[in-house]
Design an enzyme around this catalytic site. Structure first.
Site, PDB file in Angstrom:
ATOM      1  N   LYS A  46       0.872  -1.180   0.000  1.00  0.00           N
ATOM      2  CA  LYS A  46       0.000   0.000   0.000  1.00  0.00           C
ATOM      3  C   LYS A  46       0.909   1.230   0.000  1.00  0.00           C
ATOM      4  CE  LYS A  46      -3.911   1.563   2.938  1.00  0.00           C
ATOM      5  NZ  LYS A  46      -4.686   1.233   4.166  1.00  0.00           N
ATOM      6  N   SER A  91      -9.552  -1.279   7.416  1.00  0.00           N
ATOM      7  CA  SER A  91      -9.031  -1.109   6.057  1.00  0.00           C
ATOM      8  C   SER A  91      -8.309  -2.296   5.424  1.00  0.00           C
ATOM      9  CB  SER A  91      -8.119   0.101   5.997  1.00  0.00           C
ATOM     10  OG  SER A  91      -8.897   1.259   5.929  1.00  0.00           O
ATOM     11  N   SER A  99      -9.562   1.223   3.232  1.00  0.00           N
ATOM     12  CA  SER A  99      -8.707   2.023   2.380  1.00  0.00           C
ATOM     13  C   SER A  99      -7.667   1.206   1.607  1.00  0.00           C
ATOM     14  CB  SER A  99      -7.992   3.072   3.224  1.00  0.00           C
ATOM     15  OG  SER A  99      -7.151   2.439   4.167  1.00  0.00           O
TER      16      SER A  99
HETATM   17  N1  GLN Z   1     -12.930   3.220   6.896  1.00  0.00           N
HETATM   18  C1  GLN Z   1     -12.341   3.567   8.146  1.00  0.00           C
HETATM   19  C2  GLN Z   1     -12.056   5.048   8.161  1.00  0.00           C
HETATM   20  O1  GLN Z   1     -12.344   5.682   7.224  1.00  0.00           O
HETATM   21  C3  GLN Z   1     -11.103   2.771   8.393  1.00  0.00           C
HETATM   22  C4  GLN Z   1      -9.885   3.273   7.730  1.00  0.00           C
HETATM   23  C5  GLN Z   1      -8.666   2.440   7.980  1.00  0.00           C
HETATM   24  O2  GLN Z   1      -8.736   1.369   8.598  1.00  0.00           O
HETATM   25  N2  GLN Z   1      -7.524   2.940   7.542  1.00  0.00           N
HETATM   26  O3  GLN Z   1     -11.561   5.567   9.110  1.00  0.00           O
END
Ligand code: GLN
Length: 478
Positions: free
Chosen positions: A78, A177, A153
């Site tokens: 990532k 994520s 994400s």
């Molecule tokens: N979707 C969650 C957020 O927007 C988790 C994001 C993540 O785990 N990086 O905060």
């Protein structure tokens, strides 16, 4: 999942014994990335450095050297992992042009085991989001339906694995994520216990919940990657020692499921999509028929976890993003006349909407007068959630539920409404607040789209979690 890749253990063995060249595996990965580039899974390639590393590994093997458990295996990180060989952007304009002066510990450990980074995957900028639509650069498409999101994400990482670009990818999981894109795209996604993998060299989102983990095709592959990355690191004071037994899985999966599994009532009740609900119920029935002792478990504070997370997470985000000031990294606004203007203009132009939203929410809940009402209350609730997890694990070995309320949604469907997007995280965030390990295991499809089963284990029971997921995976194989 049919694949051009063998298991990680088999491929590393083929490379080590000289039957397959690391250079060929890297070329194969780069070719597939190129062929499937319309899915927008990848932001940039680290092809030149990858090629040199592959050559070096092949030469060392020729010279009789033993490389390691991931010899010659290409992977994608990532783009919030600091890596050599290209830019690290976190998919944000403010980091465009940033070349990391050092690498993430996780990347160093994988490289020491012989693995090779070939590309950097797309994400929601700074990992804020659940669809990759918050990337400042592009939206990744779901491998099963290109009109839908892959989740986020770590959406680029999940899509890259399912598109078979590489045998595994790295993601980060602050509130879901890794698990949510794994569920939406049909990959195995592992969120280890908080601290088990060093966060050094990973762009910080919310430091008290950020964890690093693999997305892979199989549970055994994910286990091997964790085994290589896990352990205490002097560069991350929150890191912890690995289990002395390690995490690799050396036994064949058993189709007999043993153990007590609690089905989380609050998660079952918040499934939105009937197809997903029926599907998960069917899977639970299959587990029960094959030996699992299933019981319903209630964690009464779970419905409040989303609100709790969306106070604590932005608070930490607002603090972590203060370092992007236009001076130290990436983008500097060229027309600023003085330092004050430079800060303001660089941040105003460099950050996207979601980062700004979280900075504002975070500074608000931390500001005097609101701190007690929001931040302190959220921290108290967090303690309650941690206790409820601990208590439930006194009676059951694992907890189980869905990963998401629906299957992958359409691109654009939720992008205009942040609250709708946040609601996607209902079943994942509490586990980050508690720090416990959890996985998304592919559990078939509903209306043609992947459904993930979420398995949660007590703190530090990552090994037990992986062994259980390994058996469940075998049982659910189509
Ligand atoms: N979707 C969650 C957020 O927007 C988790 C994001 C993540 O785990 N990086 O905060």
């Amino acid at each position: 999942m049919s694949s051009q890749w063998q298991s990680l253990a088999d491929m590393a063995d083929s490379v080590q014994t000289g039957r397959v060249k690391a250079a060929d595996l890297v070329a194969q990965a780069l070719k597939t990335i190129e062929q499937k580039k319309e899915f927008n899974a990848v932001i940039s390639l680290t092809a030149e450095r990858a090629g040199l590393r592959a050559q070096e590994i092949d030469q060392r093997i020729k010279d009789g050297e033993k490389i390691g458990p991931l010899a010659g295996i290409p992977f994608i990180a990532k783009d919030n992992f600091l890596t050599y060989g290209g830019e690290t952007t976190a998919a944000s304009n403010i980091l465009k042009g940033f070349n990391a002066p050092y690498q993430a510990t996780a990347i160093n450990k994988l490289e020491a085991a012989g693995a090779i980074v070939v590309a950097k995957a797309n994400l929601d900028a700074f990992a804020h989001g659940g669809s990759t639509e918050n990337s400042d650069f592009m939206v990744t498409k779901n491998p099963h339906d290109d009109s839908r999101v892959p989740g986020g994400s770590s959406g680029g990482s999940a899509a890259a694995v399912v598109l078979d670009m590489v045998p595994f990818a790295l993601g980060t999981d602050t509130g879901g994520s890794i698990r949510q894109p794994a569920s939406f795209s049909g990959a195995v996604g592992l969120k280890p216990t908080y601290g088990l993998v060093s966060r050094s060299g990973v762009v910080a989102m919310a430091s008290s919940t950020d964890v690093i983990g693999p997305l892979a095709r199989t549970v055994a592959d994910a286990a091997l990657v964790l085994d290589v990355m896990a352990g205490k690191d002097p560069l991350d004071a929150t890191s912890i020692d690995s289990n002395t037994a390690g995490y690799t899985i050396n036994k064949p999966a058993s189709k007999k499921i043993s153990g007590k599994i609690g089905v989380v009532k609050e998660y079952m009740d918040s499934i939105v999509d009937d197809g997903v609900k029926r599907h998960i119920e069917q899977v639970i029935h299959t587990l029960e028929q094959n030996g699992a002792h299933i019981e319903a478990v209630s964690l009464p504070s779970l419905p409040l976890a989303l609100a709790c997370y969306y106070i604590i997470c932005p608070a930490e985000v607002s603090s972590n993003l203060s370092r992007y000031d236009g001076q130290r990294y990436g983008y500097t606004q060229p027309n600023a006349q003085n330092i004050e203007e430079s800060y303001i203009w660089s941040r105003s132009e460099g950050f996207g909407k979601e980062a700004k939203r979280r900075i504002m929410l975070g500074t608000y809940v931390l500001s005097s007068g609101y701190y007690d009402a929001y931040y302190k209350k959220a921290q108290q609730l967090r303690t309650k959630i941690i206790r409820e997890f601990e208590m439930s694990f006194q009676n059951v070995d694992f907890l189980l539920g869905p990963v998401t309320p629906t299957t992958a949604f359409k691109i654009g469907q939720k992008a205009a409404d942040p609250l709708e997007m946040y609601l996607q995280d209902t079943m994942t965030v509490a586990i980050n607040l508690a720090g416990a390990p959890a996985m998304s295991v592919p559990a078939g499809k509903s209306n043609g789209l992947p459904v993930g089963l979420q398995l949660i284990a007590p703190m530090r029971a990552d090994r037990e979690l992986l062994l259980m997921a390994h058996d469940i995976e075998e049982l659910l194989l189509p």
